[in-house]
Scaffold this active site. Structure first.
Site, PDB file in Angstrom:
ATOM      1  N   GLN A  45       0.738  -1.255   0.134  1.00  0.00           N
ATOM      2  CA  GLN A  45      -0.086  -0.061  -0.029  1.00  0.00           C
ATOM      3  C   GLN A  45       0.937   1.174   0.062  1.00  0.00           C
ATOM      4  O   GLN A  45       2.032   1.302   0.789  1.00  0.00           O
ATOM      5  CB  GLN A  45      -1.010  -0.001   1.266  1.00  0.00           C
ATOM      6  CG  GLN A  45      -1.841   1.138   1.079  1.00  0.00           C
ATOM      7  CD  GLN A  45      -2.771   1.429   2.443  1.00  0.00           C
ATOM      8  OE1 GLN A  45      -2.283   1.914   3.456  1.00  0.00           O
ATOM      9  NE2 GLN A  45      -4.216   1.402   2.206  1.00  0.00           N
ATOM     10  N   TYR A  92      -5.721  11.036   4.073  1.00  0.00           N
ATOM     11  CA  TYR A  92      -4.276  11.481   3.800  1.00  0.00           C
ATOM     12  C   TYR A  92      -4.597  12.168   2.436  1.00  0.00           C
ATOM     13  O   TYR A  92      -5.383  12.410   2.097  1.00  0.00           O
ATOM     14  CB  TYR A  92      -3.672   9.927   3.713  1.00  0.00           C
ATOM     15  CG  TYR A  92      -3.577   9.336   5.010  1.00  0.00           C
ATOM     16  CD1 TYR A  92      -2.685  10.021   6.070  1.00  0.00           C
ATOM     17  CD2 TYR A  92      -4.058   8.252   5.185  1.00  0.00           C
ATOM     18  CE1 TYR A  92      -2.805   9.501   7.272  1.00  0.00           C
ATOM     19  CE2 TYR A  92      -4.284   7.605   6.449  1.00  0.00           C
ATOM     20  CZ  TYR A  92      -3.406   8.272   7.533  1.00  0.00           C
ATOM     21  OH  TYR A  92      -3.275   7.617   8.707  1.00  0.00           O
ATOM     22  N   ARG A 140      -7.698   2.428  -2.530  1.00  0.00           N
ATOM     23  CA  ARG A 140      -8.639   2.554  -1.230  1.00  0.00           C
ATOM     24  C   ARG A 140      -8.995   3.590  -1.099  1.00  0.00           C
ATOM     25  O   ARG A 140      -8.514   4.797  -1.051  1.00  0.00           O
ATOM     26  CB  ARG A 140      -7.701   1.881  -0.132  1.00  0.00           C
ATOM     27  CG  ARG A 140      -8.653   1.981   1.183  1.00  0.00           C
ATOM     28  CD  ARG A 140      -7.738   1.877   2.495  1.00  0.00           C
ATOM     29  NE  ARG A 140      -8.296   0.497   3.071  1.00  0.00           N
ATOM     30  CZ  ARG A 140      -8.404   0.589   4.466  1.00  0.00           C
ATOM     31  NH1 ARG A 140      -8.258   1.499   5.237  1.00  0.00           N
ATOM     32  NH2 ARG A 140      -8.741  -0.661   4.734  1.00  0.00           N
ATOM     33  N   GLY A 197      -9.627  -6.071   9.266  1.00  0.00           N
ATOM     34  CA  GLY A 197      -8.419  -5.511   9.975  1.00  0.00           C
ATOM     35  C   GLY A 197      -7.832  -5.726  11.184  1.00  0.00           C
ATOM     36  O   GLY A 197      -7.065  -6.756  11.369  1.00  0.00           O
TER      37      GLY A 197
END
Length: 363
Positions: free
Chosen positions: A98, A177, A224, A316
């Site tokens: 990622q 982000y 994502r 997760g």
């Protein structure tokens, strides 16, 4: 409808089941963001996932502000990843990297300069630093002449990921982000070609994805997004139109799969009353769609697949504490409880010492 335990083709990657390991920041690299051998043990333990999405990995010094997180911008980091990826493969796993640029969600003491973002904004609260929590700082807007270098950073990190042996990459465009800071109008106040209209605000996502696809191929590129609700102070006034537009762009580029982080009103690590947008995104995204957030049982994950919205589910925190999660879900075995205190610490405790069913049976 397929079973959670049926195989699925995710672009070029054949996943033996639809239980993906979501990206989980763990902080076990060096201060120079070089992966360490213990990380190979961690990922190898979880190789029974249909696909492992690595912890978020920095594309540049500017973009990586999490203490002891790994990077992919130097030769040393790339070489450090090689044995980690090889160990996951040797255990029968599939793993993609990622790619992470944190934007304003960093502190100058970690990155060595002022944070950057779409606009001159700051996140409320405090950032993780090597000296403990410190207040977030106001970011400076990336200038137009800095965008090409940013795109180069994504391309080089992708080349490095492939050189390290990863099966592909995922672009982190979620969770508040940098790319998310460009997508959403609550953080993007620009008046140039990267701000204002949805076409402009999705421009960076499109350009980054195009550059990554040019290196890795569309069939080894994933993205994502976190479309519903506020995330780390980043939000949008019309999320459905924004994210269906973004998903259509990604569908047209033919990416391997799209992962959506979708908290609900009872979320345990972030919550929102904004409805999940996966049904609307499903209508415009032609490839495999993966949903994420607060999935802990096979029944809940299977229901997401049975609904026709999701093709797979990424787990997760359940994977954090249960290295053999697919087998536990298949047999209905109880799950280990995770220890929050050790999530971001260094060393093996709370990292590679969670028992598997096999190890418990051997005692």
């Amino acid at each position: 409808m397929p079973s959670l335990f049926d195989p699925i083709q995710l672009g070029a990657i054949h996943a033996p089941n639809r239980i993906l390991m979501a990206p989980l920041t763990r902080g076990r690299s060096t201060k120079a963001h070089v992966p360490t051998p213990i990380m190979g043990d961690y990922y190898a333990q979880r190789a029974s996932a249909g696909l492992i999405i690595s912890e978020a990995t920095g594309i540049s010094r500017q973009g990586l502000g999490w203490p002891f997180a790994p990077g992919l911008w130097t030769d040393e980091q790339t070489q450090g990843w090689k044995p980690v990826v090889a160990q996951a493969h040797a255990a029968g796993g599939r793993i993609i990297a990622q790619l992470w640029h944190m934007g304003r969600q960093v502190h100058s003491s970690v990155i060595g300069g002022q944070p950057v973002s779409s606009s001159a904004t700051a996140t409320a609260g405090q950032a993780h630093t090597y000296e403990g929590r410190q207040d977030f700082e106001t970011a400076r807007p990336l200038t137009l002449d800095e965008i090409p270098a940013l795109l180069d950073d994504y391309a080089q990190a992708t080349r490095n990921a492939l050189a390290a042996g990863f099966d592909g990459v995922q672009i982190h465009a979620a969770n508040g982000y940098l790319i998310d800071q460009f997508l959403r109008d609550g953080a993007n106040l620009r008046t140039d070609s990267y701000g204002g209209s949805i076409e402009n605000r999705t421009r960076l996502l499109r350009e980054v994805t195009e550059r990554v696809v040019a290196v890795a191929g569309a069939d080894r590129t994933a993205v994502r997004l976190s479309p519903n609700g506020e995330s780390q102070g980043v939000d949008d006034s019309n999320p459905q139109l924004l994210f269906t537009t973004a998903a259509k762009i990604l569908s047209d580029l033919g990416i391997a799969f799209l992962e959506l982080r979708e908290p609900g009103p009872d979320g345990t690590f972030g919550r929102t009353d904004v409805p999940k947008l996966s049904p609307a995104i499903r209508a415009v995204f032609a490839g495999p769609l993966v949903v994420n957030s607060d999935y802990f049982t096979a029944e809940a994950a299977q229901a997401a697949i049975d609904s026709g919205v999701a093709d797979a589910v990424s787990f997760g925190r359940a994977f954090l504490a249960n290295p053999d999660l697919p087998e536990r879900l298949r047999t209905g075995a109880p799950l280990n409880e995770g220890n929050f205190r050790t999530w971001y610490s260094q060393g093996p405790e709370g990292y590679i010492d969670y028992p598997s069913l096999e190890s418990v049976a051997a005692e």
